[in-house]
Design a protein around this motif. Structure first.
Motif, PDB file in Angstrom:
ATOM      1  N   UNK A  59      -7.956  41.770   3.117  1.00  0.00           N
ATOM      2  CA  UNK A  59      -7.261  40.889   3.983  1.00  0.00           C
ATOM      3  C   UNK A  59      -6.330  41.671   4.904  1.00  0.00           C
ATOM      4  N   UNK A  60      -5.366  42.559   4.617  1.00  0.00           N
ATOM      5  CA  UNK A  60      -4.614  43.271   5.193  1.00  0.00           C
ATOM      6  C   UNK A  60      -5.366  43.956   6.283  1.00  0.00           C
ATOM      7  N   UNK A  61      -6.544  44.590   6.295  1.00  0.00           N
ATOM      8  CA  UNK A  61      -7.215  45.324   7.087  1.00  0.00           C
ATOM      9  C   UNK A  61      -7.634  44.253   8.383  1.00  0.00           C
ATOM     10  N   UNK A  62      -8.141  43.114   7.781  1.00  0.00           N
ATOM     11  CA  UNK A  62      -8.642  42.160   8.697  1.00  0.00           C
ATOM     12  C   UNK A  62      -7.823  41.671   9.526  1.00  0.00           C
ATOM     13  N   UNK A  63      -6.552  41.329   8.925  1.00  0.00           N
ATOM     14  CA  UNK A  63      -5.324  40.741   9.727  1.00  0.00           C
ATOM     15  C   UNK A  63      -4.809  41.842  10.884  1.00  0.00           C
ATOM     16  N   UNK A  64      -4.909  43.098  10.598  1.00  0.00           N
ATOM     17  CA  UNK A  64      -4.365  44.115  11.345  1.00  0.00           C
ATOM     18  C   UNK A  64      -5.299  44.269  12.525  1.00  0.00           C
ATOM     19  N   UNK A  65      -6.666  44.141  12.291  1.00  0.00           N
ATOM     20  CA  UNK A  65      -7.666  44.171  13.362  1.00  0.00           C
ATOM     21  C   UNK A  65      -8.224  42.896  13.982  1.00  0.00           C
ATOM     22  N   UNK A  66      -7.333  41.833  13.624  1.00  0.00           N
ATOM     23  CA  UNK A  66      -7.532  40.519  13.931  1.00  0.00           C
ATOM     24  C   UNK A  66      -9.092  40.102  13.995  1.00  0.00           C
ATOM     25  N   UNK A  67      -9.523  40.412  12.544  1.00  0.00           N
ATOM     26  CA  UNK A  67     -10.517  39.892  11.996  1.00  0.00           C
ATOM     27  C   UNK A  67     -12.131  41.046  12.695  1.00  0.00           C
ATOM     28  N   UNK A  68     -11.898  41.910  13.418  1.00  0.00           N
ATOM     29  CA  UNK A  68     -12.687  42.906  13.667  1.00  0.00           C
ATOM     30  C   UNK A  68     -13.508  43.701  12.528  1.00  0.00           C
ATOM     31  N   UNK A  69     -14.511  43.232  11.910  1.00  0.00           N
ATOM     32  CA  UNK A  69     -14.749  43.876  10.517  1.00  0.00           C
ATOM     33  C   UNK A  69     -15.161  45.406  10.846  1.00  0.00           C
ATOM     34  N   UNK A  70     -15.630  45.788  12.050  1.00  0.00           N
ATOM     35  CA  UNK A  70     -16.156  47.335  12.400  1.00  0.00           C
ATOM     36  C   UNK A  70     -14.718  48.141  12.129  1.00  0.00           C
ATOM     37  N   UNK A  71     -13.829  47.704  12.969  1.00  0.00           N
ATOM     38  CA  UNK A  71     -12.343  48.165  12.760  1.00  0.00           C
ATOM     39  C   UNK A  71     -11.746  48.279  11.408  1.00  0.00           C
ATOM     40  N   UNK A  72     -11.863  47.334  10.551  1.00  0.00           N
ATOM     41  CA  UNK A  72     -11.456  47.099   9.255  1.00  0.00           C
ATOM     42  C   UNK A  72     -12.101  48.030   8.447  1.00  0.00           C
ATOM     43  N   UNK A 102     -18.929  44.084   4.352  1.00  0.00           N
ATOM     44  CA  UNK A 102     -19.816  42.828   4.430  1.00  0.00           C
ATOM     45  C   UNK A 102     -20.034  42.103   3.070  1.00  0.00           C
ATOM     46  N   UNK A 103     -20.504  43.094   2.235  1.00  0.00           N
ATOM     47  CA  UNK A 103     -20.876  42.721   0.909  1.00  0.00           C
ATOM     48  C   UNK A 103     -19.641  42.010   0.056  1.00  0.00           C
ATOM     49  N   UNK A 104     -18.633  43.012   0.176  1.00  0.00           N
ATOM     50  CA  UNK A 104     -17.239  42.584  -0.575  1.00  0.00           C
ATOM     51  C   UNK A 104     -16.743  41.211  -0.014  1.00  0.00           C
TER      52      UNK A 104
END
Length: 460
Positions: free
Chosen positions: A425-438, A450-452
């Protein structure tokens, strides 16, 4: 003119013998190339990759022994027959130890040569036929394991039968463990290409620096360490099916090359400017949503349309729970076959747990659970106590014998899960939802993230 047999290369420095052998073999239906010495023989072989090579032992430049080693390094399945002068049988025996299938001593008649080579070709064709039959048998067994009476799986089976009759490109979607590779295999082995190669490529496991050489092959000396020529996966799948597993993991920089190959049906090995025609059927699979990858700029839209003529979505096991008993009994039969103690069934309490369990690992996880339960079962029925701890906790309204130190293990598992959820959640918030960056921040692959996200219900 006889029927077509095998493609053959004759490497012989005596012109009269070379021409005589070539003429006699062509009359018998062989496709024959010739070379006057080992150096030119190696060059011709690397261009055409013959089924059988007949080579003299002693020649100017590269001798028969060195040529044999080069051939085996490039294409181990090629059969090599050695021609040797009388008194050099010791060298011929050494060549046999290096991989030659036969040797013939000078002088010899054309009739002797034809008989020996016919035997070589017959054995070669028989082995190839056995390999194809074994592959088809394994594929039929794999298709049989795709068990399901649910409407969702019946629709999948209908799509497999439909697309197998064409050469249309297919994109298979499904979570990890749902059976994407089994669907790809079933498509191939129920198609007109079933007797041709079926080549699987795990795109996620190919390092970016090696992906082009692995898929397209390379010429000798194309890069540091490229000692001998090697064909790539595309060329190996010629006239068959190429399965691109986890195609969404292909680097964006390579996708344009992949698109060109799929459009032009030609490849170029690294280190060569010669185009090679390929005739393949492409089946792809992805855990990632390629539509979402396109929106994120990580997958080319034109490549998506090229690989997605027909889309097959494999439902997760939790969405087809009516298939769980069928699958469970199929796995039970698989893992009890050959055992001295026969396990006849699975208790209703176990099926109650199976019915409510989320099965994040899908069919693969169910298979592992049944295998583990068979190992621990000492009676004739699998009971709750034979299940892993993660499932025993789901037992409805009854005490279950726990494993050693259950509290510590359970608390640790919960703590790890909560820590992972918080970090994601913290990584997604920091990257504004960009999963590759997260994924980069978390130090995991996009596939793992993606699996998690799916397993922890964080998709929204």
């Amino acid at each position: 003119m006889g029927e077509f047999k095998c493609r053959l290369l004759i490497v012989e420095d005596e012109p009269l013998l070379r021409v005589s052998m070539a003429d006699a073999l062509r009359e018998e239906g062989w496709v024959v190339d010739v070379a006057p010495d080992g150096t030119k023989g190696a060059a011709v072989f690397e261009e055409r990759l013959h089924d059988v090579v007949v080579t003299d032992m002693v020649m100017p430049g590269i001798g028969g022994m060195d040529l044999l080693k080069r051939i085996k390094a490039v294409r181990p399945e090629t059969n090599v027959v050695i021609i040797t002068a009388h008194g050099s049988v010791g060298q011929a025996v050494e060549a046999m130890q290096e991989g030659a299938v036969d040797f013939i001593t000078k002088p010899f008649s054309m009739a002797q040569l034809l008989v020996r080579l016919d035997n070589v070709c017959a054995v070669r064709q028989l082995r190839a036929q056995n390999v194809r039959l074994q592959e088809q048998l394994e594929a039929r067994n794999s298709f049989a394991q795709m068990i399901g009476k649910s409407k969702a799986m019946q629709e999948v089976f209908d799509l497999i039968r439909l697309v197998a009759t064409s050469d249309a490109s297919v994109l298979i979607y499904g979570e990890s463990g749902t059976g994407k590779e089994m669907v790809a295999s079933a498509i191939h082995y129920n198609s007109q290409r079933r007797a041709r190669p079926y080549v699987r490529v795990s795109c996620a496991s190919l390092p970016e620096t090696l992906i082009e050489s692995e898929l397209f092959g390379f010429e000798r000396g194309a890069f540091t360490g490229a000692g001998d020529k090697r064909i790539g996966r595309f060329e190996a799948a010629n006239r068959g099916t190429l399965f691109l597993d986890e195609i969404g993991e292909l680097p964006l920089s390579f996708q344009v090359k992949m698109l060109r190959v799929l459009e032009e049906r030609q490849i170029e090995r690294l280190g060569s400017n010669q185009s090679i025609d390929i005739d393949i059927r492409v089946v792809s699979a992805s855990l990632l949503s390629l539509e979402e990858e396109i929106k994120g700029g990580r997958f080319r839209e034109d490549l998506f349309f090229r690989v997605n003529t027909v889309e097959i979505d494999i439902p997760p096991l939790r969405e087809r729970r009516e298939d769980i008993p069928l699958l469970s009994f199929a796995f039970l039969r698989e893992f009890t076959a050959g055992r001295q103690v026969e396990i006849a069934g699975i208790s209703d309490d176990v099926f109650d747990i199976f019915e409510s369990y989320p099965w994040t690992g899908n069919v693969r996880e169910l298979r592992n659970v049944v295998e583990r339960s068979v190992l621990f079962c000492r009676g004739d029925t699998i009971q709750v106590e034979h299940l892993p701890a993660s499932l025993r906790k789901k037992a409805p309204g009854r005490p279950v014998a726990p494993p050693s130190h259950p509290v510590e293990v359970s608390n640790l598992q919960d703590a790890v899960k909560q820590a992972e959820i918080s970090a994601i959640r913290a990584a997604l918030a920091k990257t504004e939802g960009k999963r590759s960056d997260a994924a980069d921040i978390l130090g995991v692959s996009r596939k793992t993230l993606w699996e998690k996200i799916r397993n922890y219900g964080l998709a929204k």
